[in-house]
Design a protein around this motif. Structure first.
Motif, mmCIF file in Angstrom:
data_model
loop_
_atom_site.group_PDB
_atom_site.id
_atom_site.type_symbol
_atom_site.label_atom_id
_atom_site.label_comp_id
_atom_site.label_asym_id
_atom_site.label_seq_id
_atom_site.Cartn_x
_atom_site.Cartn_y
_atom_site.Cartn_z
ATOM 1 N N TRP A 57 0.743 -1.164 -0.045
ATOM 2 C CA TRP A 57 0.067 0.094 0.063
ATOM 3 C C TRP A 57 1.063 1.188 0.025
ATOM 4 O O TRP A 57 2.108 1.217 0.498
ATOM 5 N N ALA A 58 0.164 2.545 -0.491
ATOM 6 C CA ALA A 58 0.801 3.671 -0.523
ATOM 7 C C ALA A 58 -0.262 4.707 -0.275
ATOM 8 O O ALA A 58 -1.192 4.652 -1.036
ATOM 9 N N ARG A 59 0.260 5.841 0.365
ATOM 10 C CA ARG A 59 -0.541 7.000 0.576
ATOM 11 C C ARG A 59 -0.096 8.144 0.024
ATOM 12 O O ARG A 59 1.188 8.349 0.803
ATOM 13 N N PHE A 60 -0.824 9.006 -0.505
ATOM 14 C CA PHE A 60 -0.113 10.232 -1.086
ATOM 15 C C PHE A 60 -1.234 11.277 -0.718
ATOM 16 O O PHE A 60 -2.441 10.954 -0.563
ATOM 17 N N GLU A 61 -0.772 12.509 -0.880
ATOM 18 C CA GLU A 61 -1.472 13.695 -0.545
ATOM 19 C C GLU A 61 -1.550 15.013 -1.717
ATOM 20 O O GLU A 61 -0.477 14.984 -2.114
ATOM 21 N N LEU A 62 -2.364 15.680 -1.620
ATOM 22 C CA LEU A 62 -2.554 16.756 -2.851
ATOM 23 C C LEU A 62 -3.264 18.039 -2.019
ATOM 24 O O LEU A 62 -4.384 17.617 -1.525
ATOM 25 N N GLU A 63 -2.556 19.104 -1.831
ATOM 26 C CA GLU A 63 -3.458 19.896 -1.453
ATOM 27 C C GLU A 63 -3.840 20.996 -2.441
ATOM 28 O O GLU A 63 -3.133 21.502 -3.439
ATOM 29 N N PRO A 64 -5.234 20.875 -2.944
ATOM 30 C CA PRO A 64 -5.745 21.559 -4.205
ATOM 31 C C PRO A 64 -5.249 23.229 -4.202
ATOM 32 O O PRO A 64 -5.404 24.010 -3.114
ATOM 33 N N ALA A 65 -4.752 23.548 -5.323
ATOM 34 C CA ALA A 65 -4.596 24.866 -5.638
ATOM 35 C C ALA A 65 -5.314 25.421 -6.774
ATOM 36 O O ALA A 65 -5.698 24.619 -7.800
ATOM 37 N N GLU A 66 -5.392 26.772 -7.053
ATOM 38 C CA GLU A 66 -6.181 27.292 -8.213
ATOM 39 C C GLU A 66 -5.454 26.779 -9.409
ATOM 40 O O GLU A 66 -5.973 26.406 -10.573
ATOM 41 N N TRP A 67 -4.183 26.565 -9.503
ATOM 42 C CA TRP A 67 -3.518 26.080 -10.818
ATOM 43 C C TRP A 67 -3.858 24.447 -10.967
ATOM 44 O O TRP A 67 -3.278 24.080 -12.127
ATOM 45 N N HIS A 68 -4.483 24.021 -10.137
ATOM 46 C CA HIS A 68 -4.932 22.370 -10.449
ATOM 47 C C HIS A 68 -6.352 22.570 -11.094
ATOM 48 O O HIS A 68 -6.825 21.620 -11.557
ATOM 49 N N TYR A 69 -7.000 23.675 -11.213
ATOM 50 C CA TYR A 69 -8.422 23.994 -11.831
ATOM 51 C C TYR A 69 -8.514 23.615 -13.135
ATOM 52 O O TYR A 69 -7.620 24.119 -14.144
ATOM 53 N N ASN A 70 -9.818 23.184 -13.509
ATOM 54 C CA ASN A 70 -10.135 23.072 -15.049
ATOM 55 C C ASN A 70 -11.124 24.399 -15.118
ATOM 56 O O ASN A 70 -11.062 25.201 -14.691
ATOM 57 N N VAL A 71 -11.611 24.523 -16.401
ATOM 58 C CA VAL A 71 -12.460 25.781 -16.898
ATOM 59 C C VAL A 71 -13.630 25.862 -16.102
ATOM 60 O O VAL A 71 -13.975 27.088 -16.137
ATOM 61 N N ILE A 72 -14.116 24.955 -15.431
ATOM 62 C CA ILE A 72 -15.263 25.095 -14.531
ATOM 63 C C ILE A 72 -15.065 25.587 -12.963
ATOM 64 O O ILE A 72 -16.131 25.613 -12.250
ATOM 65 N N GLY A 73 -13.845 25.541 -12.580
ATOM 66 C CA GLY A 73 -13.513 26.213 -11.475
ATOM 67 C C GLY A 73 -13.340 25.039 -10.293
ATOM 68 O O GLY A 73 -13.942 25.166 -9.101
ATOM 69 N N SER A 74 -12.895 23.964 -10.657
ATOM 70 C CA SER A 74 -12.773 22.721 -9.874
ATOM 71 C C SER A 74 -11.392 21.908 -10.436
ATOM 72 O O SER A 74 -10.922 22.045 -11.427
ATOM 73 N N VAL A 75 -10.988 21.194 -9.237
ATOM 74 C CA VAL A 75 -9.760 20.341 -9.632
ATOM 75 C C VAL A 75 -10.082 19.457 -10.711
ATOM 76 O O VAL A 75 -10.824 18.911 -10.887
ATOM 77 N N HIS A 76 -9.336 19.657 -11.802
ATOM 78 C CA HIS A 76 -9.193 19.033 -13.013
ATOM 79 C C HIS A 76 -8.998 17.306 -12.911
ATOM 80 O O HIS A 76 -8.330 16.912 -11.918
ATOM 81 N N GLY A 77 -9.801 16.722 -13.605
ATOM 82 C CA GLY A 77 -9.728 15.204 -13.348
ATOM 83 C C GLY A 77 -8.586 14.594 -13.720
ATOM 84 O O GLY A 77 -8.226 13.434 -13.193
ATOM 85 N N GLY A 78 -7.902 14.984 -14.534
ATOM 86 C CA GLY A 78 -6.548 14.508 -14.724
ATOM 87 C C GLY A 78 -5.399 14.748 -13.609
ATOM 88 O O GLY A 78 -4.656 13.811 -13.487
ATOM 89 N N ILE A 79 -5.942 15.794 -12.923
ATOM 90 C CA ILE A 79 -4.789 15.948 -11.493
ATOM 91 C C ILE A 79 -5.480 14.793 -10.804
ATOM 92 O O ILE A 79 -4.435 14.051 -10.040
ATOM 93 N N LEU A 80 -6.564 14.614 -10.489
ATOM 94 C CA LEU A 80 -7.130 13.684 -9.737
ATOM 95 C C LEU A 80 -6.669 12.007 -10.034
ATOM 96 O O LEU A 80 -6.362 11.283 -9.309
#
Length: 163
Positions: A57-80
């Motif tokens: 197993w492995a655990r990772f974290e990501l703190e969402p930032a504006e530069w992760h956003y897609n055109v509709i203002g949420s974290v882009h699915g590609g980043i997730l």
């Protein structure tokens, strides 16, 4: 309004490539986590950071930032998807001997909730389901800081023997 900017640094990826030939997957990933080895360039680019690894197993974290956003203002699915693929692949890597590689054959992800900067830190834990001589399967969940599931994913990895 002036555009926002960000910058980041990364280490020579050949350092990691060489180290991966010299130690098993779990030791390799733990040494990245402790800072004995540099983080991979992709992690520096995306902000995905290792938290902890164990056997299978492995655990990772990501703190969402504006530069992760897609055109509709949420974290882009590609980043997730990248967060999930990282945890899934590294979970498989924890089971591999020194010099053995792997690559994702497929990645299936289901998005269940929107992620934004208000979601807090996103955590993804990948877990190996099966591992054989040529392939491995793993599953993962991405949760927000409240423990709500943002997405869940599965993968099949091709195991690439050394030599």
């Amino acid at each position: 309004m002036p555009p926002r900017q960000r910058s980041y640094d990364w280490s020579d990826p050949r350092i990691l490539a060489q180290a991966a030939t010299e130690m098993d997957g779990i030791e390799f990933l733990k040494r990245i986590g402790t800072g004995d080895l540099p983080p991979p360039p992709a992690g520096q680019t995306t902000g995905i950071v290792p938290v902890e690894v164990g056997d299978g197993w492995a655990r990772f974290e990501l703190e969402p930032a504006e530069w992760h956003y897609n055109v509709i203002g949420s974290v882009h699915g590609g980043i997730l998807s990248t967060l999930a693929d990282t945890a899934l692949g590294c979970a498989v890597h924890t089971k591999l001997p020194a010099g053995t590689g792997y690559t994702s054959l497929d990645l299936t992800i289901k998005f269940t909730r929107v992620a934004t900067v208000d979601s807090g830190v996103l955590t993804c834990e990948g877990t190996v389901i099966t591992i054989g001589r040529r392939t491995a399967t793993a599953q993962a969940r991405i949760t927000d800081s409240s423990g709500r599931v943002i997405a869940h994913a599965v993968t099949t990895c091709l195991i690439i023997p050394s030599g």
